[in-house]
Design an enzyme around this catalytic site. Structure first.
Site, PDB file in Angstrom:
ATOM      1  N   CYS A  95       0.811  -1.218   0.000  1.00 25.00           N
ATOM      2  CA  CYS A  95       0.000   0.000   0.000  1.00 25.00           C
ATOM      3  C   CYS A  95       0.850   1.277   0.000  1.00 25.00           C
ATOM      4  O   CYS A  95       1.392   1.653  -1.026  1.00 25.00           O
ATOM      5  CB  CYS A  95      -0.978  -0.021   1.170  1.00 25.00           C
ATOM      6  SG  CYS A  95      -2.387   1.097   0.964  1.00 25.00           S
ATOM      7  N   ARG A 129     -12.735   5.905  -2.628  1.00 26.72           N
ATOM      8  CA  ARG A 129     -11.865   5.020  -1.871  1.00 26.72           C
ATOM      9  C   ARG A 129     -12.199   3.574  -2.238  1.00 26.72           C
ATOM     10  O   ARG A 129     -13.374   3.182  -2.247  1.00 26.72           O
ATOM     11  CB  ARG A 129     -12.020   5.241  -0.369  1.00 26.72           C
ATOM     12  CG  ARG A 129     -10.919   4.589   0.439  1.00 26.72           C
ATOM     13  CD  ARG A 129     -10.808   5.142   1.851  1.00 26.72           C
ATOM     14  NE  ARG A 129      -9.574   4.679   2.475  1.00 26.72           N
ATOM     15  CZ  ARG A 129      -8.419   5.313   2.416  1.00 26.72           C
ATOM     16  NH1 ARG A 129      -8.356   6.465   1.768  1.00 26.72           N
ATOM     17  NH2 ARG A 129      -7.339   4.828   2.980  1.00 26.72           N
ATOM     18  N   HIS A 192      -3.767  -5.814   1.998  1.00 27.42           N
ATOM     19  CA  HIS A 192      -3.577  -5.961   3.430  1.00 27.42           C
ATOM     20  C   HIS A 192      -4.168  -7.306   3.840  1.00 27.42           C
ATOM     21  O   HIS A 192      -4.456  -8.151   3.017  1.00 27.42           O
ATOM     22  CB  HIS A 192      -4.309  -4.837   4.177  1.00 27.42           C
ATOM     23  CG  HIS A 192      -3.796  -3.466   3.879  1.00 27.42           C
ATOM     24  ND1 HIS A 192      -2.596  -3.001   4.357  1.00 27.42           N
ATOM     25  CD2 HIS A 192      -4.338  -2.446   3.166  1.00 27.42           C
ATOM     26  CE1 HIS A 192      -2.416  -1.748   3.965  1.00 27.42           C
ATOM     27  NE2 HIS A 192      -3.452  -1.385   3.232  1.00 27.42           N
TER      28      HIS A 192
END
Length: 240
Positions: A95, A129, A192
């Site tokens: 990320c 997002r 993640h």
């Protein structure tokens, strides 16, 4: 366990370590041990002396404020990181550090955070997002499962290849089906979750490359990954 050491460097453990990314470090340490090698953990934070005698480098994600905090220090050690990458050192960056290993991250407010250019990627902050479970398919690693949460959208240049193609989720951006980037033994990804516990084949790849670089060959073991397989199957059934 033999006396052959594999050194794992956790890059920016204080500032770039959210959404469980430390699990990647813990997985590497345990699997290095299971493969019969001696794991050694090193940490690097801003202001420390950068250790170039390392075998694997791992870094995680962080808020935009965390990226700004480490930016100058990362630029300073950029030449060392690029040399290690060119020499074949395996790395996994997730990320935020994936973005900063690229050319730049332009935030939605217009701030440009300069990267180190190790990966030929560019990232732009967007209003949307990208959040949710994600499945990416890789020819080398099969299905890769994880969780993404990022507003930056990353676009690949010609000097990298993607980690895989998205089956569920967004990945690098909303305009193509790529996820992550690869250059030599460096892997960047938005996944993640953390990534390596659910995808042990990637952990073993990093360990194998480190052992070959250092000792000329990999003398690994085989062991039962049924728990990881169950976790992967459960994650793949979850809705977006």
């Amino acid at each position: 366990m033999n006396d052959k050491t594999i050194k794992v460097l956790h890059l920016y453990a204080r500032d770039m370590n959210i959404y469980g990314d430390r699990g990647n470090v813990l997985t590497l340490l345990r699997r290095i041990q299971w493969h019969g090698y001696m794991p050694q953990l090193l940490e690097y934070n801003p202001g420390d002396k950068f250790p170039t005698d390392v075998d694997i480098i791992v870094g995680g994600g962080g808020q935009d404020s965390g990226q700004s905090k480490i930016q100058d220090d990362l630029i300073a050690i950029g030449p060392d990181l690029r040399k290690l990458a060119d020499d074949g050192t395996p790395m996994l960056v997730i990320c935020g550090l994936y973005q900063l290993f690229g050319k730049f991250f332009k935030t939605s407010s217009g701030e440009v955070i300069t990267g180190i250019g190790l990966l030929d990627v560019e990232t732009f902050g967007k209003s949307e997002r990208l959040i949710g479970n994600i499945i990416t398919h890789s020819e080398q690693f099969g299905d890769i499962v994880g969780y993404e949460n990022h507003s930056g959208q990353t676009y690949l240049g010609h000097q990298v290849e993607s980690l895989g193609r998205v089956r569920l989720g967004a990945g690098n951006n909303v305009e193509d089906v790529s996820e992550g980037a690869r250059y030599k033994n460096v892997i960047g990804s938005y996944l993640h979750g953390s990534l390596l516990p659910k995808n042990p084949s990637i952990a073993d790849y990093l360990i194998q490359q480190a052992a070959v670089n250092k000792y000329g060959r990999f003398e690994g073991n085989t062991f039962d990954d049924r728990i990881s397989d169950l976790a992967r199957k459960a994650a793949m059934k979850r809705p977006r």
